[in-house]
Design a protein around this motif. Sequence first.
Motif, PDB file in Angstrom:
ATOM      1  N   ILE A 157       3.315  40.418   6.595  1.00  0.00           N
ATOM      2  CA  ILE A 157       3.407  38.996   6.261  1.00  0.00           C
ATOM      3  C   ILE A 157       4.854  38.603   6.043  1.00  0.00           C
ATOM      4  CG2 ILE A 157       2.803  37.259   4.526  1.00  0.00           C
ATOM      5  CD1 ILE A 157       0.287  38.991   3.950  1.00  0.00           C
ATOM      6  N   HIS A 158       5.300  37.606   6.801  1.00  0.00           N
ATOM      7  CA  HIS A 158       6.628  37.043   6.572  1.00  0.00           C
ATOM      8  C   HIS A 158       6.559  35.571   6.211  1.00  0.00           C
ATOM      9  CE1 HIS A 158       6.182  35.549  10.721  1.00  0.00           C
ATOM     10  NE2 HIS A 158       7.084  34.647  10.381  1.00  0.00           N
ATOM     11  N   LYS A 159       5.385  34.948   6.463  1.00  0.00           N
ATOM     12  CA  LYS A 159       5.238  33.527   6.134  1.00  0.00           C
ATOM     13  C   LYS A 159       3.821  33.265   5.643  1.00  0.00           C
ATOM     14  CE  LYS A 159       6.022  28.849   7.897  1.00  0.00           C
ATOM     15  NZ  LYS A 159       6.629  28.045   8.983  1.00  0.00           N
ATOM     16  N   ILE A 160       3.730  32.599   4.489  1.00  0.00           N
ATOM     17  CA  ILE A 160       2.451  32.275   3.871  1.00  0.00           C
ATOM     18  C   ILE A 160       2.267  30.763   3.827  1.00  0.00           C
ATOM     19  CG2 ILE A 160       1.053  32.433   1.778  1.00  0.00           C
ATOM     20  CD1 ILE A 160       2.653  34.891   0.979  1.00  0.00           C
ATOM     21  N   ILE A 161       1.065  30.316   4.172  1.00  0.00           N
ATOM     22  CA  ILE A 161       0.660  28.934   3.951  1.00  0.00           C
ATOM     23  C   ILE A 161      -0.276  28.931   2.761  1.00  0.00           C
ATOM     24  CG2 ILE A 161      -0.660  26.976   4.855  1.00  0.00           C
ATOM     25  CD1 ILE A 161       2.107  27.343   6.118  1.00  0.00           C
ATOM     26  N   THR A 162       0.020  28.112   1.744  1.00  0.00           N
ATOM     27  CA  THR A 162      -0.864  27.980   0.597  1.00  0.00           C
ATOM     28  C   THR A 162      -1.545  26.621   0.631  1.00  0.00           C
ATOM     29  OG1 THR A 162       0.870  27.088  -0.864  1.00  0.00           O
ATOM     30  CG2 THR A 162       0.599  29.480  -0.800  1.00  0.00           C
ATOM     31  N   GLY A 163      -2.737  26.568   0.052  1.00  0.00           N
ATOM     32  CA  GLY A 163      -3.492  25.330   0.006  1.00  0.00           C
ATOM     33  C   GLY A 163      -4.672  25.488  -0.927  1.00  0.00           C
ATOM     34  N   VAL A 164      -5.382  24.414  -1.169  1.00  0.00           N
ATOM     35  CA  VAL A 164      -6.517  24.465  -2.091  1.00  0.00           C
ATOM     36  C   VAL A 164      -7.702  25.187  -1.457  1.00  0.00           C
ATOM     37  CG1 VAL A 164      -8.166  23.103  -3.432  1.00  0.00           C
ATOM     38  CG2 VAL A 164      -5.781  22.362  -3.285  1.00  0.00           C
ATOM     39  N   THR A 165      -8.016  24.851  -0.218  1.00  0.00           N
ATOM     40  CA  THR A 165      -9.227  25.349   0.440  1.00  0.00           C
ATOM     41  C   THR A 165      -8.905  25.845   1.843  1.00  0.00           C
ATOM     42  OG1 THR A 165     -10.605  23.804  -0.814  1.00  0.00           O
ATOM     43  CG2 THR A 165     -11.556  24.704   1.201  1.00  0.00           C
ATOM     44  N   ALA A 166      -9.530  26.944   2.228  1.00  0.00           N
ATOM     45  CA  ALA A 166      -9.297  27.535   3.560  1.00  0.00           C
ATOM     46  C   ALA A 166     -10.135  26.834   4.614  1.00  0.00           C
ATOM     47  CB  ALA A 166      -9.596  29.022   3.531  1.00  0.00           C
TER      48      ALA A 166
ATOM     49  N   ILE B 132      -6.143  26.290   8.436  1.00  0.00           N
ATOM     50  CA  ILE B 132      -5.982  27.419   9.354  1.00  0.00           C
ATOM     51  C   ILE B 132      -5.216  26.980  10.598  1.00  0.00           C
ATOM     52  CG2 ILE B 132      -7.179  29.120  10.773  1.00  0.00           C
ATOM     53  CD1 ILE B 132      -9.524  28.921   8.798  1.00  0.00           C
ATOM     54  N   ASP B 133      -5.578  25.845  11.148  1.00  0.00           N
ATOM     55  CA  ASP B 133      -4.905  25.349  12.360  1.00  0.00           C
ATOM     56  C   ASP B 133      -3.424  25.110  12.096  1.00  0.00           C
ATOM     57  OD1 ASP B 133      -7.300  25.455  13.732  1.00  0.00           O
ATOM     58  OD2 ASP B 133      -7.731  23.318  13.528  1.00  0.00           O
ATOM     59  N   HIS B 134      -3.105  24.622  10.907  1.00  0.00           N
ATOM     60  CA  HIS B 134      -1.686  24.423  10.569  1.00  0.00           C
ATOM     61  C   HIS B 134      -0.974  25.760  10.498  1.00  0.00           C
ATOM     62  CE1 HIS B 134       1.819  22.393   8.800  1.00  0.00           C
ATOM     63  NE2 HIS B 134       1.928  23.503   8.072  1.00  0.00           N
ATOM     64  N   ALA B 135      -1.619  26.754   9.911  1.00  0.00           N
ATOM     65  CA  ALA B 135      -1.013  28.084   9.813  1.00  0.00           C
ATOM     66  C   ALA B 135      -0.739  28.659  11.200  1.00  0.00           C
ATOM     67  CB  ALA B 135      -1.924  29.014   9.018  1.00  0.00           C
ATOM     68  N   VAL B 136      -1.675  28.458  12.108  1.00  0.00           N
ATOM     69  CA  VAL B 136      -1.474  28.911  13.494  1.00  0.00           C
ATOM     70  C   VAL B 136      -0.280  28.193  14.110  1.00  0.00           C
ATOM     71  CG1 VAL B 136      -2.476  28.951  15.809  1.00  0.00           C
ATOM     72  CG2 VAL B 136      -3.907  29.508  13.834  1.00  0.00           C
ATOM     73  N   LYS B 137      -0.216  26.897  13.923  1.00  0.00           N
ATOM     74  CA  LYS B 137       0.838  26.066  14.521  1.00  0.00           C
ATOM     75  C   LYS B 137       2.232  26.501  14.077  1.00  0.00           C
ATOM     76  CE  LYS B 137       2.301  21.230  14.933  1.00  0.00           C
ATOM     77  NZ  LYS B 137       1.984  19.821  14.535  1.00  0.00           N
ATOM     78  N   VAL B 138       2.368  26.875  12.804  1.00  0.00           N
ATOM     79  CA  VAL B 138       3.699  27.211  12.279  1.00  0.00           C
ATOM     80  C   VAL B 138       3.974  28.711  12.287  1.00  0.00           C
ATOM     81  CG1 VAL B 138       3.756  25.125  10.871  1.00  0.00           C
ATOM     82  CG2 VAL B 138       2.923  27.276   9.868  1.00  0.00           C
ATOM     83  N   GLY B 139       3.046  29.493  12.826  1.00  0.00           N
ATOM     84  CA  GLY B 139       3.280  30.923  12.953  1.00  0.00           C
ATOM     85  C   GLY B 139       3.193  31.704  11.656  1.00  0.00           C
ATOM     86  N   ALA B 140       2.297  31.290  10.742  1.00  0.00           N
ATOM     87  CA  ALA B 140       2.121  32.014   9.489  1.00  0.00           C
ATOM     88  C   ALA B 140       1.278  33.271   9.706  1.00  0.00           C
ATOM     89  CB  ALA B 140       1.458  31.118   8.451  1.00  0.00           C
TER      90      ALA B 140
ATOM     91  N   ASP C   8     -21.156  29.565  13.827  1.00  0.00           N
ATOM     92  CA  ASP C   8     -20.877  28.139  13.654  1.00  0.00           C
ATOM     93  C   ASP C   8     -19.525  27.909  12.964  1.00  0.00           C
ATOM     94  OD1 ASP C   8     -23.370  27.603  14.841  1.00  0.00           O
ATOM     95  OD2 ASP C   8     -24.381  27.822  12.918  1.00  0.00           O
ATOM     96  N   MET C   9     -19.472  27.027  11.963  1.00  0.00           N
ATOM     97  CA  MET C   9     -18.209  26.675  11.306  1.00  0.00           C
ATOM     98  C   MET C   9     -17.539  27.908  10.690  1.00  0.00           C
ATOM     99  SD  MET C   9     -17.608  24.055   8.110  1.00  0.00           S
ATOM    100  CE  MET C   9     -18.436  25.150   6.937  1.00  0.00           C
ATOM    101  N   LYS C  10     -18.331  28.711  10.005  1.00  0.00           N
ATOM    102  CA  LYS C  10     -17.792  29.905   9.362  1.00  0.00           C
ATOM    103  C   LYS C  10     -17.265  30.894  10.390  1.00  0.00           C
ATOM    104  CE  LYS C  10     -19.178  33.364   5.897  1.00  0.00           C
ATOM    105  NZ  LYS C  10     -20.313  33.812   5.049  1.00  0.00           N
ATOM    106  N   GLY C  11     -18.008  31.067  11.470  1.00  0.00           N
ATOM    107  CA  GLY C  11     -17.567  31.959  12.532  1.00  0.00           C
ATOM    108  C   GLY C  11     -16.275  31.498  13.172  1.00  0.00           C
ATOM    109  N   LYS C  12     -16.144  30.200  13.386  1.00  0.00           N
ATOM    110  CA  LYS C  12     -14.923  29.666  13.989  1.00  0.00           C
ATOM    111  C   LYS C  12     -13.722  29.910  13.091  1.00  0.00           C
ATOM    112  CE  LYS C  12     -12.767  25.445  15.765  1.00  0.00           C
ATOM    113  NZ  LYS C  12     -12.907  23.985  15.975  1.00  0.00           N
ATOM    114  N   ARG C  13     -13.892  29.720  11.798  1.00  0.00           N
ATOM    115  CA  ARG C  13     -12.785  29.945  10.865  1.00  0.00           C
ATOM    116  C   ARG C  13     -12.312  31.397  10.917  1.00  0.00           C
ATOM    117  NH1 ARG C  13     -14.856  26.809   5.353  1.00  0.00           N
ATOM    118  NH2 ARG C  13     -14.429  24.669   6.036  1.00  0.00           N
ATOM    119  N   ILE C  14     -13.266  32.324  10.840  1.00  0.00           N
ATOM    120  CA  ILE C  14     -12.907  33.743  10.852  1.00  0.00           C
ATOM    121  C   ILE C  14     -12.278  34.136  12.187  1.00  0.00           C
ATOM    122  CG2 ILE C  14     -13.789  36.096  10.653  1.00  0.00           C
ATOM    123  CD1 ILE C  14     -13.832  34.599   8.029  1.00  0.00           C
TER     124      ILE C  14
END
Length: 254
Positions: free
Chosen positions: A39-48, A53-61, A81-87
Amino acid sequence: MKNTVTPKALSQFCDELLDIDEFKDYCPNGLQVDADTPIHKIITGVTACQALIDHAVKVGADCILVHHGYFWKGESQPLVDMKGKRIRTLLQNNISLIAYHLPLDAHPTLGNNAKLAERLDLKITGALHPNEKHPIGNIATCTPITAHDLATKIEKELGRKPLHIGGNDDKLTKIGLCTGAAQDMIEQAALMGCDAFISGEISERTTHIAREMGIHYFAAGHHATERDGIHALGDLLADKFGIEVQFVDIYNPA
């Protein structure tokens, strides 16, 4: 060369810092998805949520650190479904997920309650349930303030107008608080002699309890009251490990 830390080392540090073994929670605390990538970059937030997640992908976290993660008690287990897509999005992009729920609410300096009290110029003096080793709900004191002025302060600090149910006293000095979905602690706050109680959410029954027990109640927003803890934890990790940490506030009016 950028500093890095492994997902397991990062979560182990946080596990010990937040004393997670002392909590009976509704979800696992700590490393929930291990992408096994430094890990070199972390995105923090209230809820995953997917947006985070898409923002983390975009910025290379390489890691997402949140208050509300996955695998809650009673939820459906299949990764579909939604859970599978997130994982899938996490693993396909080598992003680990670390989450802390009740341990982050309760931490005496980094916790959501501690940070909310700090924002509102409240001094935490004890626990709503005095026998708890790590109190989930707290009692705080302040210089005398009217309910109107407290509501105004909450709106200014959190950027969201609270829902206020009026109580008996015109001047408030002893206030119970617990962020998120802690509305049912209002009765305990009244029994402990609090003039007011602040939580994130409100239920239908909360209004009647407040009216009948004569305690002011402020529903300040689940999301709004739980941004600061994870933000503070991320800042601490940035200093500790010398890695990049970015807090991302995905709008949520709840």
